[in-house]
Design a protein around this motif. Structure first.
Motif, mmCIF file in Angstrom:
data_model
loop_
_atom_site.group_PDB
_atom_site.id
_atom_site.type_symbol
_atom_site.label_atom_id
_atom_site.label_comp_id
_atom_site.label_asym_id
_atom_site.label_seq_id
_atom_site.Cartn_x
_atom_site.Cartn_y
_atom_site.Cartn_z
ATOM 1 N N VAL A 560 0.855 -1.180 0.000
ATOM 2 C CA VAL A 560 0.000 0.000 0.000
ATOM 3 C C VAL A 560 0.893 1.233 0.000
ATOM 4 O O VAL A 560 2.017 1.205 0.499
ATOM 5 N N ALA A 561 0.380 2.312 -0.620
ATOM 6 C CA ALA A 561 1.087 3.601 -0.647
ATOM 7 C C ALA A 561 0.327 4.579 0.218
ATOM 8 O O ALA A 561 -0.910 4.662 0.154
ATOM 9 N N LEU A 562 1.068 5.335 1.040
ATOM 10 C CA LEU A 562 0.463 6.284 1.972
ATOM 11 C C LEU A 562 0.993 7.675 1.662
ATOM 12 O O LEU A 562 2.174 7.862 1.332
ATOM 13 N N THR A 563 0.107 8.669 1.763
ATOM 14 C CA THR A 563 0.494 10.069 1.598
ATOM 15 C C THR A 563 0.164 10.797 2.892
ATOM 16 O O THR A 563 -0.975 10.717 3.380
ATOM 17 N N ILE A 564 1.152 11.526 3.441
ATOM 18 C CA ILE A 564 0.976 12.216 4.724
ATOM 19 C C ILE A 564 0.383 13.590 4.444
ATOM 20 O O ILE A 564 0.930 14.383 3.677
ATOM 21 N N ALA A 565 -0.780 13.864 5.066
ATOM 22 C CA ALA A 565 -1.474 15.131 4.845
ATOM 23 C C ALA A 565 -0.759 16.289 5.527
ATOM 24 O O ALA A 565 -0.695 17.401 4.984
ATOM 25 N N ASP A 566 -0.223 16.071 6.731
ATOM 26 C CA ASP A 566 0.431 17.145 7.486
ATOM 27 C C ASP A 566 1.848 16.705 7.841
ATOM 28 O O ASP A 566 2.089 16.146 8.917
ATOM 29 N N PRO A 567 2.812 16.929 6.945
ATOM 30 C CA PRO A 567 4.180 16.467 7.230
ATOM 31 C C PRO A 567 4.907 17.344 8.238
ATOM 32 O O PRO A 567 6.010 17.010 8.667
ATOM 33 N N GLY A 568 4.333 18.475 8.615
ATOM 34 C CA GLY A 568 5.001 19.394 9.536
ATOM 35 C C GLY A 568 5.671 20.523 8.793
ATOM 36 O O GLY A 568 6.510 20.308 7.917
ATOM 37 N N GLY A 569 5.289 21.754 9.106
ATOM 38 C CA GLY A 569 5.853 22.897 8.402
ATOM 39 C C GLY A 569 5.050 23.235 7.164
ATOM 40 O O GLY A 569 4.296 22.410 6.623
#
Length: 710
Positions: A560-569
């Protein structure tokens, strides 16, 4: 050959039917200015086929119809009849008298007739041109026309001479024939193209026609089956309702019987309870208490006796101690013991009898409890059955009410139609009676009839247009519904990402494509920029991503591929290149997705990429350019071409557009249905005279020269 008569009805200033009889000899029309002399000349030119409104001193052809005055209303048509003496056979027709008539209606319709037989304008022109007459022949010399002939150029004089020699009609025929040949050649070319196209489409159209026929047959079978099912359901519901009524009466009677039995059992329980609390129980309880007291005394006496026996049997003290127990005491104790034994026996028998009575009463009470439970179960089952039957009865009553409402609605519509028919018949009879009584009113009736018929034709055309538009919108609605269903089915993917998105794990928001909104036209470019991540799962942060990966590994969901909505900054600023659009500016997405698109630029096509090459080379960081058709141009890799499949982002955008268009089409269908319902009432509200036939039959009656007027 000379003119015999000219009849004008409703032409310009001639509101009343006016006939000019031209006797042999000199005939002239004399009158002051504005009396209508020129209108007679215009009538001659018009009846012979004049098509120019300016030649008739008007702005449009409808201006020749009487427009009305302060005391008289406008007319609905203009008619001019020209009678020519053909005794010498100058006209190529087998009549000694020829009457040419032309009629123009205010709705734009026009009719020509020769001796009462309807014909074409071409027939009138051909008939008159053979005799040197016609709208293009100089048989009518107007004001200024003599000066035009005198000052004509040699080419114009040639035209006048050819006309006088009779050549003009042949030239007109030649020109007409050449135009027909050109039109025929164009039609043949177009027909060839159409035939080739139709041959190409014939096979798929044949398959579609076969499918349409099968669909129509299936739809007919379905309608018939639905009608039969509804009829069978109504009959079955009526039967069930009758059975439910009978069963309800039976259950009511059974309930009354069970209630009586329940009351009897309750009375029996009360009697048993009273019997248990009677004298026998009291006596048994008293005997039991007395036995317990006797047992206590006997135990104490036995203990005392044992002590005394032990004292008497002692060898040391027996000789010295004086005897404390006498024979009288022993006899008294024996007598008391015998008495106690007798009382114990009687008390035991009484206790046994009381126990037996108690056991019998308990057995009877248990039997009564079982009967009460059985009766309660039967009552509950009856109540449940009664509620079910009541529900079915209510449903049957609702269906019956709906059927009765439909029947009542049809009856009301039928009665309304019959009332309108009777009113129309009465009005028609009244109008016919008035027409018979006043022959001079026939002209007004004809005018009213023509106006009413024109309104009917206009309303019918509007109804046909609205019906066609409604059918087109319905077909578009069905196509859009099928498209939305197909796109939803295509989007319903079953893989590890979809399973992870639907698992409800902490921090998992769902599929990335469902949380991404792209401006129309840029879906392909954004999907190409994201690549495989367009099908990834969107998570809140890095911790949620690690938890989601652990959950995917535990459930064996595959890769599965995941995309981070709030990576920080905050995400980096997008690139600014003239002629190119930053990808982050056309997408409404979380910060993590915008960071992925920060170094992506979108171009209209490859020419725009070539034009922006100098600006791209001057950038201080790498940039990837993607065209709107999905071609990717990076620093080290370029990929594109044809055969690309649609991404989930494009499918979602296309589904949303189809849904929006479907809602618009449904609203248009409702509006068109409302307009069609309103328009269907126009003939009955706008027509000024009732009609005996339908509009089609009225039209055919009008087009026939021999049909009588009403």
């Amino acid at each position: 050959m000379y003119l015999k008569s000219l009849t004008l009805k409703g032409f310009k200033s001639f509101a009343q039917p006016t006939t000019f009889a031209f006797e042999p000899g000199v005939t002239c029309i004399v009158g002051p200015n504005g009396s209508g002399k020129s209108n007679v000349v215009d009538a001659l030119a018009w009846v012979m086929g004049e098509q120019g409104a300016k030649t008739l001193r008007g702005g449009k052809m409808e201006d020749v119809i009487f427009a009305g005055t302060s005391t008289r209303g406008p007319l609905g048509r203009a008619e001019v009849s020209l009678t020519i003496d053909n005794s010498d056979g100058a006209l190529p027709i087998e009549y000694t008298e020829v009457t040419i008539s032309r009629t123009l209606f205010r709705n734009g319709g026009s009719e020509y007739a020769i001796n009462g037989e309807q014909c074409r304008l071409l027939d009138v022109q051909e008939l008159l041109s053979d005799s040197g007459l016609g709208r293009e022949m100089h048989v009518i010399v107007g004001q200024g026309q003599l000066d035009q002939v005198l000052h004509a150029s040699p080419e114009d004089r040639r035209g006048f001479i050819e006309e006088a020699a009779g050549i003009l009609k042949h030239r007109r025929r030649k020109e007409k024939t050449l135009r027909k040949l050109d039109a025929m050649q164009a039609n043949l070319t177009r027909l060839t193209d159409l035939a080739a196209e139709l041959r190409r489409q014939l096979k798929p159209l044949g398959r579609q026609a076969e499918v349409a026929r099968e669909a129509a047959g299936i739809a007919a079978v379905v309608r018939d089956a639905k009608a039969r099912l509804v009829a069978d359901e109504v009959v079955e519901l009526r039967r069930v309702l009758a059975d439910a009524g009978r069963a309800e009466h039976e259950r009511h009677a059974e309930r009354l019987v069970l209630q009586q039995e329940l009351e009897q059992h309750q009375a029996r329980i009360e009697r048993l309870e009273q019997a248990q609390g009677g004298d026998a129980v009291d006596r048994a309880r008293a005997a039991s208490f007395a036995l317990e007291q006797s047992e206590a005394r006997l135990r104490s006496l036995d203990s005392l006796a044992r002590q005394r026996i032990a004292l008497l049997s002692s060898p040391d003290d027996g000789a010295d101690a004086a005897p404390t127990v006498t024979l009288a005491d022993i006899d008294a104790a024996r007598a008391e013991l015998e008495s106690i034994r007798g009382g114990v026996g009687e008390a035991g028998a009484a206790l046994e009898r009381a126990g037996q009575v108690t056991r019998d009463a308990r057995a009877a009470l248990d039997a009564v409890d079982e009967q009460i439970a059985a009766q309660a179960a039967r009552v509950s089952a009856y109540d449940l059955r009664a509620s079910q039957l009541a529900g079915r009865a209510d449903a049957a009553a609702s269906n019956l009410a709906a059927v009765r409402g439909e029947v009542l609605r049809h009856r009301t519509a039928l009665e309304s139609a019959e009332l309108r028919r009777d009113a129309a018949a009465a009005e028609l009879a009244r109008i016919e009676a008035e027409s018979d009584a006043d022959p001079g009113a026939s002209t007004d009736l004809d005018e009213a009839y023509e106006l009413a018929q024109a309104a009917v034709f206009e309303a019918e055309g509007e109804i046909d247009r609205l019906r066609e538009a409604l059918h087109e919108r319905e077909r578009e609605r069905d196509a859009l519904g099928a498209r939305v269903g197909a796109l939803s089915l295509a989007l319903d993917q079953k893989d590890g990402s979809a399973a992870l998105a639907a698992s409800g794990a902490p921090g998992v928001r769902g599929l990335l494509a469902e949380h991404l909104r792209v401006e129309p036209g840029y879906e392909v470019a954004v999907a190409a920029a994201l690549g495989p991540l367009a099908e990834s799962v969107l998570v809140d942060d890095r911790a949620a991503a690690l938890g989601a990966l652990a959950a995917a590994a535990a459930d064996d969901l595959g890769r599965v591929a995941l995309t981070i909505a709030d990576p920080g900054g905050a995400p980096p600023d997008g690139l600014d290149v003239p002629g190119l659009v930053p990808a982050a500016s056309v997408a409404d997405a979380p910060d993590g997705v915008r960071a992925l698109l920060a170094e992506v630029l979108i171009a209209d096509d490859l020419d725009a990429v070539r034009a922006a090459e100098p600006a791209l080379a001057a950038l201080d960081r790498p940039a990837t350019v993607i065209t709107k058709d999905g071609t990717v141009i990076g620093r080290y890799v370029v990929h594109g071409g044809s055969g690309r499949t649609q991404s989930r982002i494009e499918l979602l955008a296309e589904r949303d557009r189809a849904k929006a268009r479907l809602d618009e089409v449904r609203a248009e269908i409702e509006h068109a249905t409302s307009d069609l319902d309103e328009q269907r009432g126009l003939p009955s509200t706008r027509a000024s005279a009732p009609r005996r036939h339908s509009p089609r039959s009225a039209s055919s009656t009008r087009s026939s020269p021999s049909a009588p007027r009403r």
